[in-house]
Design an enzyme around this catalytic site. Structure first.
Site, PDB file in Angstrom:
ATOM      1  N   HIS A  24       2.685   8.404  -1.909  1.00 37.32           N
ATOM      2  CA  HIS A  24       2.173   7.786  -3.424  1.00 37.32           C
ATOM      3  C   HIS A  24       1.251   9.464  -3.591  1.00 37.32           C
ATOM      4  O   HIS A  24       0.694   9.829  -4.520  1.00 37.32           O
ATOM      5  CB  HIS A  24       0.277   7.777  -2.082  1.00 37.32           C
ATOM      6  CG  HIS A  24       0.884   6.320  -1.582  1.00 37.32           C
ATOM      7  ND1 HIS A  24       0.598   5.933  -0.861  1.00 37.32           N
ATOM      8  CD2 HIS A  24       1.040   5.103  -2.061  1.00 37.32           C
ATOM      9  CE1 HIS A  24       1.161   4.336  -0.349  1.00 37.32           C
ATOM     10  NE2 HIS A  24       0.964   3.951  -1.288  1.00 37.32           N
ATOM     11  N   LYS A  48      -9.640 -10.152   3.205  1.00 34.97           N
ATOM     12  CA  LYS A  48      -8.243 -10.108   3.665  1.00 34.97           C
ATOM     13  C   LYS A  48      -8.426  -8.814   4.084  1.00 34.97           C
ATOM     14  O   LYS A  48      -9.168  -7.622   3.549  1.00 34.97           O
ATOM     15  CB  LYS A  48      -7.008  -9.502   2.912  1.00 34.97           C
ATOM     16  CG  LYS A  48      -6.324 -10.801   2.422  1.00 34.97           C
ATOM     17  CD  LYS A  48      -4.713 -10.446   1.623  1.00 34.97           C
ATOM     18  CE  LYS A  48      -4.072 -11.412   1.161  1.00 34.97           C
ATOM     19  NZ  LYS A  48      -3.332 -11.137   0.167  1.00 34.97           N
ATOM     20  N   ARG A  97       9.918   3.900  -5.640  1.00 38.95           N
ATOM     21  CA  ARG A  97      10.904   4.661  -4.955  1.00 38.95           C
ATOM     22  C   ARG A  97      12.860   4.308  -5.214  1.00 38.95           C
ATOM     23  O   ARG A  97      13.155   4.761  -5.067  1.00 38.95           O
ATOM     24  CB  ARG A  97      10.850   3.945  -3.046  1.00 38.95           C
ATOM     25  CG  ARG A  97       9.556   4.952  -3.097  1.00 38.95           C
ATOM     26  CD  ARG A  97       8.332   3.820  -1.733  1.00 38.95           C
ATOM     27  NE  ARG A  97       7.939   2.391  -1.828  1.00 38.95           N
ATOM     28  CZ  ARG A  97       7.863   1.421  -1.343  1.00 38.95           C
ATOM     29  NH1 ARG A  97       6.991   2.201  -0.135  1.00 38.95           N
ATOM     30  NH2 ARG A  97       6.696   0.552  -1.860  1.00 38.95           N
ATOM     31  N   SER A 135       3.772   2.459   3.154  1.00 40.95           N
ATOM     32  CA  SER A 135       2.464   2.706   4.281  1.00 40.95           C
ATOM     33  C   SER A 135       2.290   1.657   5.213  1.00 40.95           C
ATOM     34  O   SER A 135       2.980   1.936   7.015  1.00 40.95           O
ATOM     35  CB  SER A 135       1.084   1.558   2.792  1.00 40.95           C
ATOM     36  OG  SER A 135       0.930   2.845   2.931  1.00 40.95           O
TER      37      SER A 135
HETATM   38  P1  ADP Z   1       0.417  -2.533  -3.769  1.00 43.52           P
HETATM   39  O1  ADP Z   1       0.239  -3.219  -2.487  1.00 43.52           O
HETATM   40  O2  ADP Z   1       0.071  -2.100  -4.728  1.00 43.52           O
HETATM   41  O3  ADP Z   1       1.667  -2.054  -3.798  1.00 43.52           O
HETATM   42  P2  ADP Z   1       0.901   0.724  -2.234  1.00 43.52           P
HETATM   43  O4  ADP Z   1      -0.539   1.466  -1.432  1.00 43.52           O
HETATM   44  O5  ADP Z   1       1.629  -0.018  -1.319  1.00 43.52           O
HETATM   45  O6  ADP Z   1      -0.065  -0.580  -2.702  1.00 43.52           O
HETATM   46  O7  ADP Z   1       1.325   1.337  -3.207  1.00 43.52           O
HETATM   47  C1  ADP Z   1       1.223   1.475  -4.334  1.00 43.52           C
HETATM   48  C2  ADP Z   1       2.025   2.267  -5.417  1.00 43.52           C
HETATM   49  O8  ADP Z   1       2.539   3.218  -5.474  1.00 43.52           O
HETATM   50  C3  ADP Z   1       2.693   1.806  -5.922  1.00 43.52           C
HETATM   51  O9  ADP Z   1       3.114   1.305  -7.511  1.00 43.52           O
HETATM   52  C4  ADP Z   1       4.295   1.969  -4.830  1.00 43.52           C
HETATM   53  O10 ADP Z   1       5.600   1.092  -5.066  1.00 43.52           O
HETATM   54  C5  ADP Z   1       4.183   3.601  -4.888  1.00 43.52           C
HETATM   55  N1  ADP Z   1       4.513   3.698  -3.503  1.00 43.52           N
HETATM   56  C6  ADP Z   1       4.582   2.923  -2.652  1.00 43.52           C
HETATM   57  N2  ADP Z   1       4.267   4.278  -1.654  1.00 43.52           N
HETATM   58  C7  ADP Z   1       5.307   4.789  -1.979  1.00 43.52           C
HETATM   59  C8  ADP Z   1       6.465   6.221  -2.347  1.00 43.52           C
HETATM   60  N3  ADP Z   1       7.101   6.869  -0.505  1.00 43.52           N
HETATM   61  N4  ADP Z   1       6.989   6.827  -3.364  1.00 43.52           N
HETATM   62  C9  ADP Z   1       6.357   6.309  -4.067  1.00 43.52           C
HETATM   63  N5  ADP Z   1       5.506   5.864  -4.837  1.00 43.52           N
HETATM   64  C10 ADP Z   1       4.794   4.823  -3.798  1.00 43.52           C
END
Ligand code: ADP
Length: 168
Positions: A24, A48, A97, A135
């Site tokens: 992120h 949630k 990713r 995450s």
């Molecule tokens: P959501 O629940 O909206 O998917 P996340 O917090 O999991 O929220 O992810 C937010 C954004 O960051 C999404 O676009 C996701 O694809 C991206 N993302 C999550 N992990 C990574 C990573 N390791 N590298 C790049 N982008 C990521």
């Protein structure tokens, strides 16, 4: 920064960030170079319960990006496009990713574009070394006693290790 005919380029980077990972942050840093302002915003549903509270997530994001002065941290409930409009943002920033993210992200971005044609989604690819971080993997490793320091920023790793220390 703003001139009379140049609108400030604002992007909202929405997500759960539960917790924020190095992937992120990588996307956020690149976004902060491209836009005048990036608002990283926790999209949350009050019904949630997350792994971390929204306040904890906000604090951990702030602690992880102290050097980025054009990034704001916030949270919202409801539609992302409504939040983006409220903030005067013309762009949504999302991270990719691998191909596995693409189908879901494409669907989300096309639906958002249908709901609001003025707001464009911009995708940034993370660096390869962060492309397998999520995450949920971080949570699994942590709750099973593993070392998460290679997956999350240092303030996140410190905080979570203390909070979930086996001694507690
Ligand atoms: P959501 O629940 O909206 O998917 P996340 O917090 O999991 O929220 O992810 C937010 C954004 O960051 C999404 O676009 C996701 O694809 C991206 N993302 C999550 N992990 C990574 C990573 N390791 N590298 C790049 N982008 C990521």
């Amino acid at each position: 920064m703003n001139t009379q005919n140049k609108k400030e380029k604002i992007a909202v980077y929405p997500g759960s960030f539960d917790p924020i990972t190095l992937g992120h942050v990588d996307v956020l840093r690149d976004g902060a170079e491209m836009f005048d302002k990036v608002i990283i915003a926790i999209a949350h549903n009050p019904e949630k319960k997350g792994f971390l509270s929204v306040d904890e997530r906000i604090q951990l994001i702030k602690d992880s990006i102290t050097d980025l002065d054009n990034v704001e941290v916030d949270a919202f409930v409801g539609l992302t496009i409504d939040y983006a409009k409220e903030k005067g943002a013309d762009f949504l920033l999302r991270g990719l990713r691998a191909v596995s993210d693409f189908e879901y992200e494409l669907q989300l971005s096309q639906n958002n574009r249908t709901l609001c044609d003025d707001i464009k989604t911009v995708f940034l690819m993370t660096r390869p070394e962060y492309s397998f971080i999520s995450s949920s993997v971080v949570k699994d490793i942590l709750l099973n006693g593993g070392d998460i320091s290679q997956f999350v920023p240092e303030p996140v790793s410190k905080y979570l290790k203390t909070k979930y220390s086996p001694k507690q």
